[in-house]
Design a protein around this motif. Sequence first.
Motif, short mmCIF file in Angstrom:
data_model
loop_
_atom_site.label_atom_id
_atom_site.label_comp_id
_atom_site.label_asym_id
_atom_site.label_seq_id
_atom_site.Cartn_x
_atom_site.Cartn_y
_atom_site.Cartn_z
N GLY A 49 115.30 -53.83 88.26
CA GLY A 49 114.77 -53.49 87.00
C GLY A 49 114.28 -54.69 86.18
N ALA A 50 113.47 -54.80 85.27
CA ALA A 50 113.15 -55.98 84.22
C ALA A 50 113.99 -55.77 83.26
N THR A 51 114.05 -57.10 82.74
CA THR A 51 114.85 -57.27 81.42
C THR A 51 113.66 -57.21 80.09
N ALA A 52 114.10 -56.60 78.98
CA ALA A 52 113.02 -56.67 77.87
C ALA A 52 113.86 -57.31 76.79
N GLU A 53 112.89 -58.10 76.06
CA GLU A 53 113.20 -59.01 74.82
C GLU A 53 112.14 -58.45 73.75
N LEU A 54 112.73 -58.31 72.53
CA LEU A 54 112.11 -58.18 71.44
C LEU A 54 111.80 -59.45 70.84
N ILE A 55 110.45 -59.68 70.87
CA ILE A 55 110.17 -61.28 70.41
C ILE A 55 109.56 -61.24 68.86
N SER A 56 109.22 -60.13 68.43
CA SER A 56 108.72 -60.05 66.98
C SER A 56 108.57 -58.62 66.60
N GLY A 57 108.99 -58.27 65.35
CA GLY A 57 109.08 -57.14 64.86
C GLY A 57 110.03 -56.38 65.21
N GLY A 58 109.94 -55.23 65.18
CA GLY A 58 110.95 -54.20 65.57
C GLY A 58 111.53 -53.35 64.14
N PRO A 59 112.77 -52.61 64.23
CA PRO A 59 113.43 -52.01 63.23
C PRO A 59 113.31 -52.85 61.87
N GLY A 60 112.84 -52.05 60.85
CA GLY A 60 112.56 -52.50 59.55
C GLY A 60 110.96 -53.14 59.34
N SER A 61 110.20 -53.23 60.53
CA SER A 61 109.09 -53.71 60.32
C SER A 61 107.83 -52.78 60.66
N ILE A 70 107.25 -56.74 72.63
CA ILE A 70 108.12 -56.69 73.58
C ILE A 70 107.82 -57.51 74.89
N LYS A 71 108.69 -58.37 75.24
CA LYS A 71 108.25 -59.04 76.63
C LYS A 71 109.32 -58.62 77.53
N PHE A 72 108.62 -58.28 78.82
CA PHE A 72 109.40 -57.70 79.98
C PHE A 72 109.28 -58.85 81.07
N THR A 73 110.32 -59.30 81.70
CA THR A 73 110.41 -59.98 82.77
C THR A 73 111.12 -59.28 84.08
N SER A 74 110.57 -59.48 85.12
CA SER A 74 111.00 -58.80 86.11
C SER A 74 111.89 -59.67 86.76
N VAL A 75 112.86 -59.30 88.15
CA VAL A 75 113.41 -60.07 88.93
C VAL A 75 112.55 -60.62 89.85
N ARG A 76 112.87 -61.75 90.52
CA ARG A 76 111.98 -62.30 91.37
C ARG A 76 111.64 -61.19 92.79
N PHE A 133 104.92 -55.28 91.75
CA PHE A 133 105.78 -56.22 92.17
C PHE A 133 104.79 -57.43 93.12
N PHE A 134 105.16 -58.59 93.27
CA PHE A 134 104.43 -59.46 94.19
C PHE A 134 105.45 -60.19 94.72
N VAL A 135 105.57 -60.27 96.08
CA VAL A 135 106.77 -61.07 96.91
C VAL A 135 106.69 -62.47 96.57
N GLY A 136 108.07 -62.75 96.04
CA GLY A 136 108.26 -63.99 95.60
C GLY A 136 107.96 -64.67 94.33
N LEU A 137 107.33 -63.67 93.47
CA LEU A 137 106.99 -64.19 91.95
C LEU A 137 107.80 -63.24 91.01
N VAL A 138 108.00 -63.86 89.84
CA VAL A 138 108.64 -62.97 88.82
C VAL A 138 107.31 -62.80 87.88
N GLN A 139 107.34 -61.35 87.50
CA GLN A 139 106.41 -60.60 86.78
C GLN A 139 106.71 -60.63 85.47
N THR A 140 105.61 -60.89 84.38
CA THR A 140 106.07 -60.78 83.06
C THR A 140 104.88 -60.06 82.18
N LYS A 141 105.21 -59.35 81.26
CA LYS A 141 104.28 -58.62 80.76
C LYS A 141 104.50 -58.33 79.29
#
Length: 120
Positions: free
Chosen positions: A84-96, A101-107, A48-56
């Motif tokens: 906790g962070a949210t996760a978003e499947l941005i490409s591929g996944g089941p069937g490929s 996956i892109k993870f985004t934290s809360v501020r 974490f970093f105070v005041g920032l939203v982290q993505t990975k």
Amino acid sequence: MRYFTLLAAALVVLACALPRTYAGNDYLWGEIGANDYKLEKTTVSKAFFVGLVQTKKYTFKQSDNLNALTITAIKVTDKKKRNGATAELISGGPGSKGATIKFTSVRGGGIKDVVEIWGR
């Protein structure tokens, strides 16, 4: 009136003392079948970093494309139940054959998730 105030104060103290449960951001894309193999299990984290939203971004690729297995399910388990962070499947996944996956934290929060990829 005095008893009412005392009763209200006791209820407030009792409500604050009860344990709180927090739902994490757990995800499941696809279905894990009986004949599926666990292709990978890894922890994705970022401090974490105070005041920032982290993505990975996390990318799963198989080295041998000719003999690559097909992904049937992706399971993401959030280890930070409170912020906790949210996760978003941005490409591929089941069937490929791969996934991103892109993870985004809360501020002001960090990322700590376990990713399991299943396939056959």
